[in-house]
Enzyme design. Sequence first.
Site, PDB file in Angstrom:
ATOM      1  N   GLN A  34       0.844  -1.204   0.000  1.00 17.76           N
ATOM      2  CA  GLN A  34       0.000   0.000   0.000  1.00 17.76           C
ATOM      3  C   GLN A  34       0.878   1.253   0.000  1.00 17.76           C
ATOM      4  O   GLN A  34       2.075   1.190   0.295  1.00 17.76           O
ATOM      5  CB  GLN A  34      -0.888   0.002   1.249  1.00 17.76           C
ATOM      6  CG  GLN A  34      -0.116  -0.127   2.558  1.00 17.76           C
ATOM      7  CD  GLN A  34      -0.928  -0.774   3.665  1.00 17.76           C
ATOM      8  OE1 GLN A  34      -2.167  -0.766   3.678  1.00 17.76           O
ATOM      9  NE2 GLN A  34      -0.223  -1.380   4.619  1.00 17.76           N
ATOM     10  N   TYR A  64      -9.542   4.760  19.962  1.00 20.84           N
ATOM     11  CA  TYR A  64      -9.587   3.495  19.226  1.00 20.84           C
ATOM     12  C   TYR A  64      -8.712   2.436  19.897  1.00 20.84           C
ATOM     13  O   TYR A  64      -9.149   1.332  20.188  1.00 20.84           O
ATOM     14  CB  TYR A  64      -9.134   3.735  17.779  1.00 20.84           C
ATOM     15  CG  TYR A  64      -9.021   2.489  16.950  1.00 20.84           C
ATOM     16  CD1 TYR A  64      -7.787   1.892  16.728  1.00 20.84           C
ATOM     17  CD2 TYR A  64     -10.145   1.896  16.398  1.00 20.84           C
ATOM     18  CE1 TYR A  64      -7.673   0.740  15.978  1.00 20.84           C
ATOM     19  CE2 TYR A  64     -10.041   0.738  15.642  1.00 20.84           C
ATOM     20  CZ  TYR A  64      -8.804   0.169  15.435  1.00 20.84           C
ATOM     21  OH  TYR A  64      -8.699  -0.989  14.684  1.00 20.84           O
ATOM     22  N   GLU A 109       1.838  -8.436  11.594  1.00 24.61           N
ATOM     23  CA  GLU A 109       1.543  -7.263  10.728  1.00 24.61           C
ATOM     24  C   GLU A 109       2.140  -7.569   9.360  1.00 24.61           C
ATOM     25  O   GLU A 109       3.302  -7.959   9.248  1.00 24.61           O
ATOM     26  CB  GLU A 109       2.184  -6.017  11.341  1.00 24.61           C
ATOM     27  CG  GLU A 109       2.294  -4.795  10.404  1.00 24.61           C
ATOM     28  CD  GLU A 109       0.980  -4.296   9.839  1.00 24.61           C
ATOM     29  OE1 GLU A 109       0.084  -3.964  10.646  1.00 24.61           O
ATOM     30  OE2 GLU A 109       0.838  -4.257   8.602  1.00 24.61           O
ATOM     31  N   ASP A 159      -6.766  -5.696  14.561  1.00 30.72           N
ATOM     32  CA  ASP A 159      -6.691  -4.258  14.357  1.00 30.72           C
ATOM     33  C   ASP A 159      -6.403  -4.012  12.881  1.00 30.72           C
ATOM     34  O   ASP A 159      -5.270  -3.704  12.489  1.00 30.72           O
ATOM     35  CB  ASP A 159      -5.572  -3.681  15.239  1.00 30.72           C
ATOM     36  CG  ASP A 159      -5.355  -2.206  14.996  1.00 30.72           C
ATOM     37  OD1 ASP A 159      -4.331  -1.671  15.495  1.00 30.72           O
ATOM     38  OD2 ASP A 159      -6.174  -1.588  14.300  1.00 30.72           O
TER      39      ASP A 159
HETATM   40  N1  LIG Z   1     -11.611   3.808   8.141  1.00 31.11           N
HETATM   41  C1  LIG Z   1     -11.302   3.299   9.489  1.00 31.11           C
HETATM   42  C2  LIG Z   1      -9.887   2.768   9.548  1.00 31.11           C
HETATM   43  C3  LIG Z   1      -9.597   2.083  10.900  1.00 31.11           C
HETATM   44  C4  LIG Z   1      -8.133   1.739  10.950  1.00 31.11           C
HETATM   45  C5  LIG Z   1      -7.696   1.061  12.244  1.00 31.11           C
HETATM   46  C6  LIG Z   1      -6.222   0.780  12.115  1.00 31.11           C
HETATM   47  N2  LIG Z   1      -5.260   1.678  12.287  1.00 31.11           N
HETATM   48  C7  LIG Z   1      -4.084   1.077  12.001  1.00 31.11           C
HETATM   49  C8  LIG Z   1      -2.755   1.535  11.989  1.00 31.11           C
HETATM   50  C9  LIG Z   1      -1.745   0.681  11.611  1.00 31.11           C
HETATM   51  C10 LIG Z   1      -2.025  -0.616  11.256  1.00 31.11           C
HETATM   52  C11 LIG Z   1      -3.329  -1.094  11.282  1.00 31.11           C
HETATM   53  C12 LIG Z   1      -4.362  -0.213  11.646  1.00 31.11           C
HETATM   54  N3  LIG Z   1      -5.704  -0.368  11.727  1.00 31.11           N
END
Ligand SMILES: NCCCCCc1nc2ccccc2[nH]1
Length: 292
Positions: A34, A64, A109, A159
């Site tokens: 990405q 979050y 990851e 996540d």
């Molecule tokens: N449109 C909502 C997006 C939520 C993203 C949550 C999130 N934030 C991140 C940062 C780094 C790697 C994985 C992740 N997952």
Amino acid sequence: VIPGWFSEISPMWPGEAHSLKVEKILFQGKSDYQNVMVFQSSTYGKVLVLDGVIQLTERDECAYQEMITHLPLCSIPNPKKVLVIGGGDGGVLREVTRHSSVEQIDICEIDKMVVDVSKQFFPDVAVGYDDPRVKLHIGDGVAFLKAVPEGTYDAVIVDSSDPIGPAQELFEKPFFESVAKALRPGGVICTQAESIWLHMHIIEDIVANCRQIFKGSVNYAWTTVPTYPSGVIGFMLCSTEGPPVDFKHPVNPVDRDDICCKSKRPLKFYNSEIHSAAFCLPSFAKKVIEAK
Ligand SMILES: NCCCCCc1nc2ccccc2[nH]1
């Protein structure tokens, strides 16, 4: 495009776009998976963007990270082994390490650039990697889980970014089945589960899959994150068959001030009241999610 502003335009939320004023672009790169960008915003601190989608900002990431971590871990009495899928920024790790009962934290990851960029630009988030209990695996979470022995983990936290892109498979049935296998009886999963304002159809499918796969409890919780689309984001909280889990009433409080970790950073967002409140849904969502 307005000069000096970043707008989060995506087919995942047609006709709307949250914008942040840009002071300076700090990093732009293309990994094997990405586009990765970091910019200094005027009012939300530094911002991490993957393929044009905001992943975290320094100002509101606490909401979050704290909710996706403590909703599951405070719902079981003594979490010991925790797996994080995604979350390469390290924020979930930072929150997991607050739980002194935890002995082993695996994180898988897929994109090493996310880890490296987080360590360079978001040290207060990536601090999670400093804990000796943490073991980082760079690779695909789907493959990782296939190799995990049955019943290994007390908790799995997914996540992920959104379903369009590298995280797509993390929203599909086979992945949930592999998580259920990797969890002990009465173990818990918590996943990033989009917005009730934008994605009721996706949530409906996820809930249907989870009801078939997780024979304990299946709940949806949500919270406010100003810089995510529609200003909210949700979580699927499920448990496998076994010792019952009541997600709505935390058995393992973390808002005691003795529970802390290396960073000695107090919780900014999560507390036991907001834990229970997170499961209260508006009627249009209740109808779909709690359908009997
Ligand atoms: N449109 C909502 C997006 C939520 C993203 C949550 C999130 N934030 C991140 C940062 C780094 C790697 C994985 C992740 N997952």
